[in-house]
Design a protein around this motif. Structure first.
Motif, short mmCIF file in Angstrom:
data_model
loop_
_atom_site.label_atom_id
_atom_site.label_comp_id
_atom_site.label_asym_id
_atom_site.label_seq_id
_atom_site.Cartn_x
_atom_site.Cartn_y
_atom_site.Cartn_z
N LEU A 26 -5.44 2.82 -6.69
CA LEU A 26 -5.08 4.31 -5.43
C LEU A 26 -4.74 5.77 -5.82
CD1 LEU A 26 -2.10 2.91 -3.14
CD2 LEU A 26 -4.42 3.31 -3.26
N ILE B 198 0.79 -1.07 0.33
CA ILE B 198 0.50 -0.01 -0.10
C ILE B 198 0.61 1.22 -0.57
CG2 ILE B 198 -0.16 -0.25 2.54
CD1 ILE B 198 -2.54 0.91 2.28
N TYR B 199 2.00 1.08 0.59
CA TYR B 199 3.02 2.66 0.93
C TYR B 199 3.39 2.77 -0.49
CZ TYR B 199 3.12 1.30 5.33
OH TYR B 199 3.08 0.65 6.96
N GLY B 200 3.91 1.97 -1.61
CA GLY B 200 4.74 1.92 -2.69
C GLY B 200 4.15 0.94 -3.89
N PRO B 201 2.88 0.93 -4.47
CA PRO B 201 3.19 -0.30 -4.87
C PRO B 201 3.78 -0.61 -6.70
CG PRO B 201 0.95 0.30 -4.88
CD PRO B 201 1.82 1.21 -4.53
N SER B 202 4.40 -1.29 -6.67
CA SER B 202 5.87 -0.99 -7.76
C SER B 202 5.63 -2.66 -9.15
CB SER B 202 6.74 -1.62 -7.39
OG SER B 202 7.33 -1.04 -6.07
N VAL C 187 3.98 -0.55 -12.81
CA VAL C 187 4.81 -0.88 -13.59
C VAL C 187 6.00 -1.32 -14.30
CG1 VAL C 187 7.33 0.45 -13.72
CG2 VAL C 187 5.63 1.75 -12.65
N LEU C 188 6.46 -2.37 -12.65
CA LEU C 188 6.98 -3.83 -13.63
C LEU C 188 6.65 -5.15 -13.99
CD1 LEU C 188 8.09 -4.70 -9.81
CD2 LEU C 188 9.51 -3.27 -11.25
#
Lengths: 363, 363
Positions: free
Chosen positions: A182, A139-143, A146-147
């Protein structure tokens, strides 16, 4: 004030677990509370290899309950029986519909490549013939959007009529990411007290197809969110990612302790960004060396593998085609296959128990 | 149900700021609310350079208030006047006792070296003759105790009689870290709703000596904690740290937007781990290249500097003596001095306004 079970429980919620940011009530360690006037009996389940934890907890609990009015506190510490992974995958159906095994990928510290490991692990498991899902719960920085080249995920994500999230597909994987929800149009506001509830809904409210294994990319750390997640789905095994630097492995040790406390079986540690190789052939260790091994030793878990630090891994990630697919013969892909083989073995994902497609494999 | 100002405010708290995880009420953007029966007038202050934000907010607010029963909603968007940095540093005394200027170091994503930049920036500012404090407010994973060799901080930290935290000293800096208070003996349990309050107490309840500048190492991201922090102390300027990879700069852009929304003046972006140099002399770009420049361009902020990715920086950090001190002629130290010079200039920390010791300097 008369002591009641509720008051005791409230007081116990002020007792943090040594080294973690969560309290013993939230961690689900309190098995029973009995109150007879001003005498209190508390029993706890403890799953730790740290020798200082029982003493620290006894002292903290006794002090806190004395403050709450207990004249005498008896504390019973229980060791949970380690549950062997069940042999019949269908027996677990009720837990998370659709997924026979769940493996969580966690880290103590952000930026160690947890999501890169999760994505490539999912692809390596798929390569061996399994049907694989990926839940990006960071939740803090879903990567993951992009990946995996799913940056349009927010626009494409949809719900079924009964409000289940429909996974998107990327490179054969079924994928759901917090990142899909988000964006600017997000209906959800993540206010503090709501986070735990949202996380549970998010992790359980997905219409997964039948999966052999679901890889969960957890947020880093040992705060509320990773805790709620690890508690809302029954996790069959955890992989902890670190870099060789001491700063990262100190935080990873806390994540390992969190999984132990939650009775999630630890599969092992992956040391990411272990070494780089220059075009001249020279090997360097930009993040130092030995952190993963030291962590394995002090925390008593296996070192599953050491992944190289390659410029291409970063550019593959930024470009949406993970190295496992873009460069299947790269050092990373080879190392990742070995890690996936161990994961399959520990989770008993080899053999006939899993989907018919699992016949091949390279383990 | 009759619409009231309280109901409208509650409804507005469901409207997230586009791209951030916080709502417009929590961000402090709502300037006024007026309700006449089923007609609502709302005024907001907006500090953004993103052209899509006003439209997205108008739509979201109108929809949410319609749902709450408003037949007509008028929305007024105000542009705040940019307050110039005050010229008399003493005028700010009342804000955070002891610190004349506050600079925050933030990042969108963990693991980009935010704390390494904060620590070395503090030392570079000190080298130019300023009295410098460092507040490690990274509740998720405080790194400063390791980076500055203060791992015994938890044992040494103490409070004054009036419950103010006494900073420790390391390499001439006055230092307070969340890490001093998160150990096994921590009296504080960080339950969700408590975090905001704890953070405010933590940031304001320190008995700082007279400081020319306080560097605040914020937690990564744009969640509750960095928000509460940035709101609880008036910040004179912000530095955002990223690596060159796209994944990191996408998250950094959100942090920049958060500072804009909070009306914190942006000093600029530092690109960390920009390039590595092999012993053979070859330069490589392990995290790709161009992310910092692209971010500066798209977000319209200055690129303050590009820091090298050196094995020694990591080992210096793990060892508790930052590169700024251990290797004052290193590429990192030279680049950091240039960044510190810009920070001093923007914050007007040069010249006679600051402490007598500030005579030297290299700006």
């Amino acid at each position: 004030m008369m002591l009641t079970e509720a008051l005791v429980r409230e007081a116990l919620a002020d007792v943090p677990y040594p080294g973690l940011r969560s309290d013993i009530v939230k961690l689900g360690l309190v098995r029973s509370i009995a109150v007879h006037n001003d005498r209190v009996h508390v029993s706890l389940t403890l799953s730790t290899e740290r020798e200082d934890v029982p003493g620290l907890l006894r002292d903290a609990i006794t002090a806190r309950l004395a403050q709450a009015g207990a004249v005498r506190t008896e504390i019973q510490l229980l060791t949970p029986e380690r549950k062997p992974v069940e042999r019949d995958p269908w027996a677990r159906q009720g837990r998370l519909p659709g997924a026979r095994r769940i493996v969580a990928v966690g880290a103590g510290k952000g930026g160690v490549g947890k999501s890169t490991v999760a994505v490539n692990l999912a692809l390596a498991l798929q390569e061996s013939g399994l049907k694989v899902g990926l839940l990006d719960a960071d939740i803090y920085g879903p990567s993951v959007p992009v990946l995996l080249g799913l940056e349009d995920g927010a626009a494409r994500a949809r719900m079924t009529d009964d409000k289940q999230i429909v996974p998107l597909e990327a490179h054969g994987l079924s994928v759901v990411s917090f990142g899909f929800f988000l964006g600017a149009e997000s209906p959800a506001v993540w206010r503090g007290p709501m986070v735990g509830k949202a996380v549970t809904q998010f992790s359980r409210g997905v219409a997964w197809p039948d999966l052999d294994v679901l890889v969960v990319d957890l947020p880093p750390g040992t705060g509320d969110v990773p805790l709620s997640l690890a508690q809302s789905v029954v996790v069959d095994g955890a992989v902890v990612v670190t870099t060789p630097q001491r700063l990262a492995s100190l935080e990873a040790a806390k994540a390992i302790e969190m999984f132990r406390t939650l009775e999630v079986p630890l599969i092992g540690v992956v040391e990411n960004m272990s070494h780089a190789t220059c075009a001249c052939g020279r090997r360097s260790h930009p993040f130092g060396r030995g952190g993963g091994e030291a962590l394995g030793r002090t925390s008593n878990v296996s070192l599953l593998g050491q992944l190289p630090f390659e410029e291409e891994v970063v550019s593959d990630g930024d470009g949406g085609v993970p190295s496992m697919l873009r460069a299947p013969r790269s050092e990373l892909a080879v190392a990742m296959r070995a890690i996936a083989a161990t994961v399959r073995e520990v989770l008993q994902l080899d053999g006939s128990a899993v989907g018919a497609a699992a016949a091949g494999g390279c383990g």
